[in-house]
Design an enzyme around this catalytic site. Structure first.
Site, PDB file in Angstrom:
ATOM      1  N   ASP A  86      -2.036  -7.110 -24.984  1.00  0.00           N
ATOM      2  CA  ASP A  86      -0.698  -6.536 -25.002  1.00  0.00           C
ATOM      3  C   ASP A  86       0.278  -7.598 -24.527  1.00  0.00           C
ATOM      4  O   ASP A  86      -0.028  -8.389 -23.640  1.00  0.00           O
ATOM      5  CB  ASP A  86      -0.607  -5.266 -24.148  1.00  0.00           C
ATOM      6  N   ASP A 175       4.205   3.715 -21.443  1.00  0.00           N
ATOM      7  CA  ASP A 175       3.778   2.990 -20.247  1.00  0.00           C
ATOM      8  C   ASP A 175       4.326   3.683 -19.001  1.00  0.00           C
ATOM      9  O   ASP A 175       5.500   3.558 -18.667  1.00  0.00           O
ATOM     10  CB  ASP A 175       4.279   1.550 -20.338  1.00  0.00           C
ATOM     11  N   GLU A 177       3.973   3.708 -15.086  1.00  0.00           N
ATOM     12  CA  GLU A 177       3.429   3.002 -13.935  1.00  0.00           C
ATOM     13  C   GLU A 177       4.444   2.957 -12.808  1.00  0.00           C
ATOM     14  O   GLU A 177       5.491   3.591 -12.875  1.00  0.00           O
ATOM     15  CB  GLU A 177       2.977   1.601 -14.330  1.00  0.00           C
TER      16      GLU A 177
END
Length: 288
Positions: A86, A175, A177
């Site tokens: 990624d 994503d 996080e």
């Protein structure tokens, strides 16, 4: 822009000196015009999006974990796992042919963050990975305290995160996080965070016809969603854990689809393994 609306005549009252000074101070303030940026607008923009990539906050908060450490139940990834990477703007122009030659078969590219940032290297990274022969996909770095899940899903879908049934495009990834700008859970309660994620997931499906992949660590998920089990049936799991095993999974998922196992690989740091064969990876790309 008029400062006062027209209306009935008002009785003029002499102003005291202090009042006049205050009034003049107010009139001296800049006026916000349509399309102009305000202080609140500026606060909604990410300050360093080029430093926010998939897993950029994971190592800082969780570090590298030895297999079986911390009481986590080790869970191995499939031996047939397919190698992937990624990337984001911090990687610049990527040498895709070299990565493909080394055995990398899929790539996820950061497309967006919040509702104002797009990766300036997206075209080279996204098209380049595809041209080299890889299966590719895009991901969105979530900022739940900046705007709604719906707004960010729409922005993502409109700026590289769309999906096509060409057999070479993976569903977009969300994503989730640690907050790189402040409070770990973006100032949200467990209920509010789950609502935000659900809003994003539903909207992305409306926009593309696919459920997104969710990237998150078990520790963050437990802390910020209360270990919600509401997404495991529909959204594939991409889990970061820098060690020799995946460890325990967040509630609701019986298995992981992708494992980000290191942030220090050759050529491109972030390395991943798809938990299955190349044929199964193509099934995920095709919507099966």
């Amino acid at each position: 822009m008029p400062l006062r609306r027209s209306g009935p005549a008002r009785r003029t009252v002499p102003l005291a000196a202090g009042t006049l000074v205050s009034l003049l101070s107010v009139l001296a303030l800049p006026l916000a015009l349509p399309g102009s940026a305000t202080a609140s607008d500026a606060e909604k923009r990410p300050f360093h999006p080029e430093q926010d990539w998939m897993g950029s906050t994971i190592a800082a908060h969780e570090g590298t974990i030895r297999a079986g450490a911390g009481g986590l139940a080790p869970q191995a990834s499939s031996r047939r796992a397919v190698s992937g990477v990624d990337v984001s703007s911090h990687n610049g122009k990527v040498r895709w042919k070299s990565l493909h030659k080394s055995g990398v078969r899929f790539a996820y590219v950061k497309a967006s963050e919040g509702t104002s940032y797009t990766n300036p290297y997206f075209a080279q990274q996204y098209r380049g990975s595809y041209s080299s022969g890889m299966i590719h996909g895009a991901y969105h770095f979530a900022l739940p305290d900046h705007s709604s899940g719906r707004s960010q899903a729409e922005f993502f879908a409109d700026h590289g995160g769309d999906w096509s049934r060409d057999g070479r495009t993976l569903p977009g990834a969300l994503d989730m996080e640690y907050n790189p700008y402040g409070a770990t859970c973006y100032g949200k309660s467990h209920k509010a965070m789950v609502h935000w994620i659900r809003d994003f997931v539903r909207t992305y499906r409306e926009e593309t016809g696919r459920y997104p992949v969710i990237y998150t660590s078990t520790n963050w998920w437990r802390r910020c969603t209360g270990n919600s089990g509401k997404f495991g049936r529909t959204t594939p799991l991409w889990i970061p854990r820098y060690g020799s095993s995946v460890g325990s999974l967040p509630r609701g998922w019986q298995y992981h689809s992708i494992w980000q196992h290191t942030s220090s690989g050759h050529t491109v740091g972030d390395r991943n393994r798809f938990n299955g064969t190349y044929t199964r990876l193509k099934v995920l790309a095709n919507g099966g």
